[in-house]
Design a protein around this motif. Sequence first.
Motif, short mmCIF file in Angstrom:
data_model
loop_
_atom_site.label_atom_id
_atom_site.label_comp_id
_atom_site.label_asym_id
_atom_site.label_seq_id
_atom_site.Cartn_x
_atom_site.Cartn_y
_atom_site.Cartn_z
N ALA A 49 0.83 -1.21 0.00
CA ALA A 49 0.00 0.00 0.00
C ALA A 49 0.86 1.25 0.00
O ALA A 49 0.57 2.23 -0.70
CB ALA A 49 -0.92 -0.01 1.21
N VAL A 50 1.94 1.23 0.78
CA VAL A 50 2.81 2.40 0.86
C VAL A 50 3.69 2.52 -0.38
O VAL A 50 3.80 3.60 -0.97
CB VAL A 50 3.68 2.34 2.14
CG1 VAL A 50 4.70 3.47 2.14
CG2 VAL A 50 2.80 2.41 3.38
N VAL A 51 4.32 1.43 -0.77
CA VAL A 51 5.27 1.47 -1.88
C VAL A 51 4.56 1.77 -3.20
O VAL A 51 5.04 2.56 -4.02
CB VAL A 51 6.05 0.15 -1.98
CG1 VAL A 51 6.91 0.11 -3.24
CG2 VAL A 51 6.93 -0.04 -0.74
N LEU A 52 3.41 1.13 -3.42
CA LEU A 52 2.69 1.29 -4.69
C LEU A 52 1.76 2.49 -4.68
O LEU A 52 1.23 2.87 -5.74
CB LEU A 52 1.89 0.02 -5.00
CG LEU A 52 2.70 -1.27 -5.09
CD1 LEU A 52 1.77 -2.45 -5.36
CD2 LEU A 52 3.78 -1.19 -6.16
N LYS A 53 1.51 3.06 -3.51
CA LYS A 53 0.59 4.20 -3.40
C LYS A 53 -0.79 3.86 -3.94
O LYS A 53 -1.45 4.66 -4.61
CB LYS A 53 1.14 5.42 -4.14
CG LYS A 53 2.49 5.91 -3.65
CD LYS A 53 2.39 6.47 -2.24
CE LYS A 53 3.71 7.08 -1.80
NZ LYS A 53 3.65 7.58 -0.41
N ARG A 54 -1.25 2.66 -3.65
CA ARG A 54 -2.57 2.19 -4.08
C ARG A 54 -3.27 1.53 -2.90
O ARG A 54 -2.62 0.98 -2.00
CB ARG A 54 -2.47 1.18 -5.23
CG ARG A 54 -1.80 1.70 -6.49
CD ARG A 54 -2.62 2.79 -7.17
NE ARG A 54 -2.07 3.20 -8.45
CZ ARG A 54 -1.10 4.09 -8.62
NH1 ARG A 54 -0.55 4.68 -7.55
NH2 ARG A 54 -0.67 4.41 -9.83
N THR A 55 -4.59 1.54 -2.91
CA THR A 55 -5.35 0.83 -1.88
C THR A 55 -5.17 -0.67 -2.06
O THR A 55 -5.33 -1.19 -3.15
CB THR A 55 -6.84 1.18 -1.97
OG1 THR A 55 -7.02 2.58 -1.73
CG2 THR A 55 -7.65 0.38 -0.94
N VAL A 56 -4.82 -1.34 -0.97
CA VAL A 56 -4.64 -2.79 -1.00
C VAL A 56 -5.72 -3.44 -0.14
O VAL A 56 -5.95 -3.03 1.00
CB VAL A 56 -3.24 -3.19 -0.49
CG1 VAL A 56 -3.08 -4.71 -0.49
CG2 VAL A 56 -2.15 -2.55 -1.36
N ILE A 57 -6.38 -4.44 -0.69
CA ILE A 57 -7.38 -5.22 0.04
C ILE A 57 -6.70 -6.48 0.53
O ILE A 57 -6.33 -7.36 -0.27
CB ILE A 57 -8.59 -5.57 -0.84
CG1 ILE A 57 -9.09 -4.33 -1.60
CG2 ILE A 57 -9.70 -6.18 0.01
CD1 ILE A 57 -9.52 -3.20 -0.71
N LEU A 58 -6.51 -6.60 1.83
CA LEU A 58 -5.84 -7.75 2.42
C LEU A 58 -6.90 -8.77 2.82
O LEU A 58 -7.79 -8.46 3.62
CB LEU A 58 -5.02 -7.34 3.64
CG LEU A 58 -3.86 -6.37 3.42
CD1 LEU A 58 -4.33 -4.93 3.34
CD2 LEU A 58 -2.84 -6.50 4.53
N THR A 59 -6.82 -9.98 2.30
CA THR A 59 -7.85 -10.97 2.55
C THR A 59 -7.28 -12.26 3.13
O THR A 59 -6.13 -12.62 2.87
CB THR A 59 -8.61 -11.32 1.26
OG1 THR A 59 -7.73 -11.99 0.34
CG2 THR A 59 -9.16 -10.07 0.60
N ASP A 60 -8.11 -12.93 3.90
CA ASP A 60 -7.75 -14.23 4.46
C ASP A 60 -9.02 -14.87 4.98
O ASP A 60 -10.12 -14.33 4.81
CB ASP A 60 -6.71 -14.10 5.57
CG ASP A 60 -5.73 -15.28 5.58
OD1 ASP A 60 -6.21 -16.44 5.58
OD2 ASP A 60 -4.51 -15.05 5.59
N LEU A 61 -8.87 -16.02 5.64
CA LEU A 61 -10.02 -16.73 6.19
C LEU A 61 -10.59 -16.00 7.40
O LEU A 61 -9.91 -15.16 8.01
CB LEU A 61 -9.62 -18.15 6.56
CG LEU A 61 -9.21 -19.05 5.39
CD1 LEU A 61 -8.67 -20.38 5.90
CD2 LEU A 61 -10.39 -19.28 4.45
N ALA A 62 -11.82 -16.36 7.77
CA ALA A 62 -12.54 -15.62 8.81
C ALA A 62 -11.82 -15.59 10.15
O ALA A 62 -11.88 -14.60 10.87
CB ALA A 62 -13.94 -16.21 8.97
#
Length: 375
Positions: A218-231
């Motif tokens: 998110a910081v390096v690319l300057k883009r919103t990152v959606i972090l996903t995993d199991l519940a």
Amino acid sequence: MARDRPLITADELGLNEEDDEALDVLDLPQLYTKPAAKVLLATLDDLTSQPSSLEATPRSGTPRGLSGTSTPLRRKRKVKSKGVPSYLTKIISSPLAWIDDDAEKEEVWEAASLRLSERSGRMAMGDIHRTFVVSLHAMDASDRSARDKATEDADEKLEITLHEPALTADNMGLKTWASSYLLARRMVHVRDLLPHLTPDARVLELGAGTGLVGLAAAVVLKRTVILTDLADIVPNLERNVRDNAALLALHDTKAEAAVLDWSEPGTFILAPASGEQQQRCPPHSFPLILATDSIYSPAHPALLVQAIEYHLCRSRDSRVVLEMPVRDAYTAERGELRKRMATLGLVVVSEGLEVGYDDWGASDGRDDGEALAEV
């Protein structure tokens, strides 16, 4: 929670600050001498045995490892490990009758118990906080002057602090693995290999774990990152996103945590983006997908590729970046992953091999960094 306590001097401990030779356990304050609580606490701080193989580095002025048990402004002394468990056990079993303050006694017992659990392996440890330093300055390894500048200039460094809960054998997503650190550290180089991302493009991370890669991206690319995993992983992931909110805001970027089950990738619900990226990709699709250490079951290659197929934007500029450890037990699965990625029309445009070490116990410690991408 440990209370604030004053820094103590080497003289109070009976230690010579100029001598860097590791101390024997017999040189530590012995219980028969009835050492003060602050002396015992400082000694136990020196005995901290935290995971260090990932090059986790403390933030200046904050504790390393277990929150509330470090004294970061006093130099730690090296202590030989032989005899330390017995020393810690004696402290835990002692009534500490000479210490009048019951709260101080509890603090000493708790610190000694934590030091003992650390020596029983990561599975025996409680919650820990670790700070990882990622360079924001892309440079050649031979560029000494640039490396020195990056070392001296705090603005060239990204410090991400992560919470890792106490672990259970069936919940490995609560630990930060070497693959994540290697990819996070190399994110500036990955950025230079990627096609241009539109300003509103969002990035998807599959199997984000504790969130190190996604937060760094998110910081390096300057883009919103959606972090996903199991519940069962996402609550800690959400906590780490919140804990690093100030860091993200400082760099004018965002990160979000969400549940995504690879077996049902279509159930992943995300509000559509606005602008150009939405027109090029469906709301559930992303031009860049990240995943690290995602293969530790024969079923994972098919599940991972299924999630990638559903969520990867169908564009020649789309990319998938994977970091896969070289574990002998999953050689066949890595081969299966490559085959399945090829069936999606993806080809390898860049790949490499680097060495990392998991702080988990028996392991050959090697990590394979791969970049698989559609062209």
